[in-house]
Scaffold this motif. Structure first.
Motif, PDB file in Angstrom:
ATOM      1  N   GLY A 121       4.922 -28.355  43.879  1.00  0.00           N
ATOM      2  CA  GLY A 121       3.324 -27.666  43.552  1.00  0.00           C
ATOM      3  C   GLY A 121       2.237 -28.155  44.794  1.00  0.00           C
ATOM      4  O   GLY A 121       1.292 -27.618  44.841  1.00  0.00           O
ATOM      5  N   PRO A 137       0.650 -28.060  48.763  1.00  0.00           N
ATOM      6  CA  PRO A 137       1.023 -27.155  49.919  1.00  0.00           C
ATOM      7  C   PRO A 137       2.015 -27.442  50.610  1.00  0.00           C
ATOM      8  O   PRO A 137       2.736 -26.475  51.283  1.00  0.00           O
ATOM      9  CB  PRO A 137      -0.437 -27.615  50.646  1.00  0.00           C
ATOM     10  CG  PRO A 137      -1.387 -27.823  49.430  1.00  0.00           C
ATOM     11  CD  PRO A 137      -0.523 -28.912  48.606  1.00  0.00           C
ATOM     12  N   ALA A 189       5.113 -25.800  49.190  1.00  0.00           N
ATOM     13  CA  ALA A 189       5.126 -24.565  49.167  1.00  0.00           C
ATOM     14  C   ALA A 189       5.406 -24.013  50.696  1.00  0.00           C
ATOM     15  O   ALA A 189       6.187 -23.167  50.821  1.00  0.00           O
ATOM     16  CB  ALA A 189       3.639 -24.064  48.761  1.00  0.00           C
ATOM     17  N   GLY A 195       8.413 -21.688  51.453  1.00  0.00           N
ATOM     18  CA  GLY A 195       8.223 -20.423  51.933  1.00  0.00           C
ATOM     19  C   GLY A 195       8.920 -20.028  53.479  1.00  0.00           C
ATOM     20  O   GLY A 195       9.160 -18.760  53.673  1.00  0.00           O
TER      21      GLY A 195
END
Length: 555
Positions: free
Chosen positions: A74, A76, A79, A83
Motif C-alpha cells: 500500500g 508508494p 505501488a 507498476g
C-alpha cells in the motif's frame, strides 16, 4: 530500511560485506580513509551516474548490492514496484544491484530483474535520503516540500485530486461539445441541403442491389423476348405438345388395365404432363420477370443512377446512404438543441469547479496552519544547533488559477534567513555547508516520522562545529533515529559518534603498491578506543580514553 551492503571492486574497496540495523549508525575514520567511497558505492546502487572511475584499478567490473526490508503493501514504493512488474515475495527483502564495467557500461537490477537506471533512481529515492554539504536532493528540492508539509499536517490530498479530475473531465466534455457545435454550425447550410436532398431521394437499404438485378433482367429479357415467345407458343392451342400428351393419356387410360406395360406407359405420360405444366409455369414467370418495358427500364435505370451519384457525392456505398441520412439529420438536430446541451455542461463545469475550489481551499487552510506549527518546531531546534540568529519559514503561496492541479492551489517552499534583518531565501542559496546540514537536521527532527525514506544518511553534518553544538547534533540524530528511522552519519565528531548504536570504522592500508579501504564493525572496547582517537589525535592518551568513556556513558 537498509539491512546489508555488499561492495566489490569499487575504487579502493576490493571486497566488503556489511550488515546494518535500525537506529543511529556512525561511520568514522581518519581523513582520506575512504568514507566517501562507501557513500559513492551506495549511491551507485541507488541509481547515481555510472562513472567508470569507480571501478577498482585492474578490475573489469565493479558491483554493489544493497538489501532493504520488504516494502510495506500500500505504500508508494510498493505501488511503484508493482507498476513496473517487479516481483516481490511476501516478507522477502528488496535487493538492489548495480554492475559497472571499466569501459563505463552499467546494468541495474531489482530483485534480480533487469531495470532501467531511471527506475532504479526512482526506487532509490523511496529507500534512502542522502544529505551532504553540497547535496541538491531530498529536502533541498522545492518539488518535494509540499508533500512533506502535507505529511506533517496529516492531510488527505486524495479528495482534492478527485475533485480536480472531475472538474477537468467536465471541462473536457464542454470543450468537445462546443467544438462539435461550432463545426456543425459552420456546416449548417450544407447540412440542410444534404438532409433535404437525401430525404427527397429516400434511399432504402438493399435498394441498389434490387434495382441492379431488375435492370439486368430487363436487359436480358429484351434480347431473348423472341425466343421466349416462340417457346411459349409450343404450349398453347389444341395441337400443342401438352394438349397432345393429355389426349394420348385419356385414350391410354381406357386400355391401361389390359396389360401391365400399358399402365406403366400411362404413369410415364402423367409424369411428362406434370413436368410440362411446371416448365410452362416457370417460362411464363420468367417472361413476366424479364418482360421488356422501355418505360420501366428507363425508370429503373434513372433511380439506380441517382442512388449511385449520391453515393459518389458523399464518398460512401449506395447501401450506406440511409445511415448517412440519419447521421446528418442528427447533426442538424444537434444544432437546434445544442444551446440547451451546452448550458447543462457549463453548469457541470461550474459545479465541479466550485467543489474543487472548496476542497482545495480547505487543504490550503490546513497547510497554512501546519506550516505555522512546523516553523515553531524547527525554531525550537535551531538554538541548540548554534543557529540562534537564523529563522525558518514555510512559504505557502497561492498559485494562479491556471496552475491549480491535483495537488491543490498552493506552492510550498522552505525558506531561511541566516542573519537578523536578512530576507528569507531558499535553503540551498544562502546557507553555508555546515549551516545547511544543521538546517536539514532541524527540519528532519521537526518532521520526525512524517514522510521521507526510512534510511537517512548525513554526510559530515558536524563539519566545523564541536563541543555543545556537536553534542546537540548527536542528540538530535539519535532522537530522529528513535522515531522509527535508520540513520547513518559520517562524522568527525566524537560527541556524535558516541550517540550511535552501531559504529563502523573505515581504514586505509597499503601492501606494496596495493592500497585497500576496509570497514570494521566495532565492539564496545573498539568504540571506546576509536572515540578516544578522535578526541586526542595521533596518540591516544589515558585522558582521551577516560573522556571517551564519559561520552559513551551519556548514551
Amino acid at each position: 530500511m537498509l539491512t546489508a551492503l555488499s561492495i566489490a571492486n569499487i575504487v579502493l574497496i576490493e571486497r566488503l560485506d556489511l550488515d546494518f540495523a535500525a537506529g543511529l549508525g556512525v561511520l568514522t575514520g581518519e581523513t582520506g580513509a575512504g568514507k566517501s567511497i562507501l557513500l559513492d558505492a551506495l549511491g551507485l546502487a541507488l541509481g547515481a551516474r555510472a562513472d567508470s572511475a569507480l571501478v577498482r584499478q585492474g578490475s573489469g567490473q565493479a558491483q554493489v548490492t544493497a538489501s532493504f526490508d520488504a516494502p510495506v503493501a500500500g505504500t508508494p514504493l510498493a505501488a511503484l514496484l508493482a507498476g513496473n512488474e517487479i516481483a516481490l515475495e511476501p516478507g522477502e527483502p528488496l535487493l538492489v544491484r548495480r554492475t559497472l564495467k571499466a569501459d563505463g557500461g552499467s546494468r541495474a537490477f531489482l530483485n534480480d530483474q533487469p531495470c532501467s537506471a531511471a527506475l532504479l533512481r526512482e526506487v532509490g529515492g523511496h529507500l534512502v535520503e542522502i544529505h551532504g554539504q553540497h547535496d541538491d536532493r531530498g529536502l533541498l528540492a522545492p518539488a518535494g516540500h509540499r508533500a512533506l508539509l502535507d505529511a506533517f499536517a496529516r492531510a488527505d490530498t486524495g479528495a482534492v485530486a478527485a475533485a480536480h479530475m472531475a472538474w477537468r473531465g467536465a471541462e473536457t466534455k464542454l470543450a468537445a461539445a462546443r467544438s462539435a457545435l461550432d463545426e456543425a454550425t459552420r456546416d449548417r447550410e450544407w447540412l440542410e441541403h444534404c438532409v433535404a436532398e437525401l430525404q427527397a431521394l429516400s434511399p432504402q437499404p438493399g435498394e441498389d442491389t434490387e434495382l441492379s438485378e431488375a435492370r439486368a433482367a430487363m436487359q436480358k429479357g429484351e434480347k431473348i423476348a423472341g425466343d421466349l415467345g416462340t417457346i411459349l407458343e409450343a404450349f398453347e392451342g389444341s395441337d400443342s405438345g401438352p394438349a397432345l400428351l393429355r389426349g394420348a393419356a385419356r385414350r391410354l387410360d381406357r386400355v391401361a388395365g389390359d396389360h401391365p406395360l400399358l399402365a406403366e406407359a400411362l404413369a410415364g405420360l402423367d409424369r411428362a404432363i406434370i413436368e410440362a405444366d411446371e416448365a410452362e409455369t416457370r417460362l411464363r414467370e420468367a417472361a413476366r420477370a424479364m418482360e421488356y418495358d422501355p418505360e420501366r427500364l428507363d425508370a429503373t435505370e434513372t433511380r439506380l443512377f441517382e442512388l449511385r451519384a449520391m453515393a459518389r457525392k458523399h464518398n460512401v456505398q449506395p447501401d450506406e446512404l440511409t445511415k448517412l441520412s440519419g447521421t446528418l439529420a442528427a447533426r442538424l438536430d444537434a444544432i437546434e438543441g445544442g444551446s440547451a446541451g451546452l448550458a447543462k455542461l457549463e453548469a457541470a463545469v461550474a459545479e465541479t469547479a466550485a467543489a474543487y475550489t472548496h476542497t482545495a481551499s480547505a487543504l490550503s487552510d490546513l497547510r497554512t496552519k501546519a506550516a505555522a506549527r512546523l516553523d515553531a518546531a524547527v525554531a525550537g531546534e535551531l538554538v541548540p544547533l548554534k543557529l540562534d540568529a537564523a529563522r525558518f519559514q514555510t512559504l505557502v503561496e497561492r498559485l494562479p488559477a491556471e496552475r491549480w492541479g491535483p495537488d491543490g492551489i498552493d506552492r510550498v517552499e522552505y525558506l531561511i534567513s541566516t542573519n537578523p534583518g536578512a530576507p528569507f531565501a531558499p535553503l540551498a542559496k544562502i546557507a553555508s555547508g555546515g549551516e545547511l546540514s544543521r538546517f536539514i537536521l532541524a527540519l528532519k527532527v521537526a518532521l520526525a516520522e512524517e514522510g521521507g525514506a526510512d534510511t537517512i544518511i548525513f554526510d559530515e553534518i558536524d563539519r566545523g562545529v564541536g563541543g555543545a553544538v556537536a553534542s546537540a547534533i548527536g542528540e538530535r540524530l539519535a532522537r530522529l533515529a528513535g522515531a522509527g528511522k535508520q540513520l547513518l552519519a559520517v562524522t568527525h565528531s566524537p560527541q556524535v559518534a558516541a550517540k550511535g548504536v552501531g559504529h563502523f570504522v573505515i581504514a586505509k592500508s597499503s601492501e606494496g603498491v596495493v592500497t585497500r579501504t576496509s570497514v570494521h564493525v566495532l565492539d564496545e572496547a573498539g568504540r571506546r578506543e576509536e572515540i578516544a582517537r578522535m578526541l586526542s589525535g595521533a596518540e591516544v592518551t589515558a585522558e582521551a580514553r577516560a573522556q571517551a568513556e564519559r561520552l559513551l556513558e551519556t548514551i
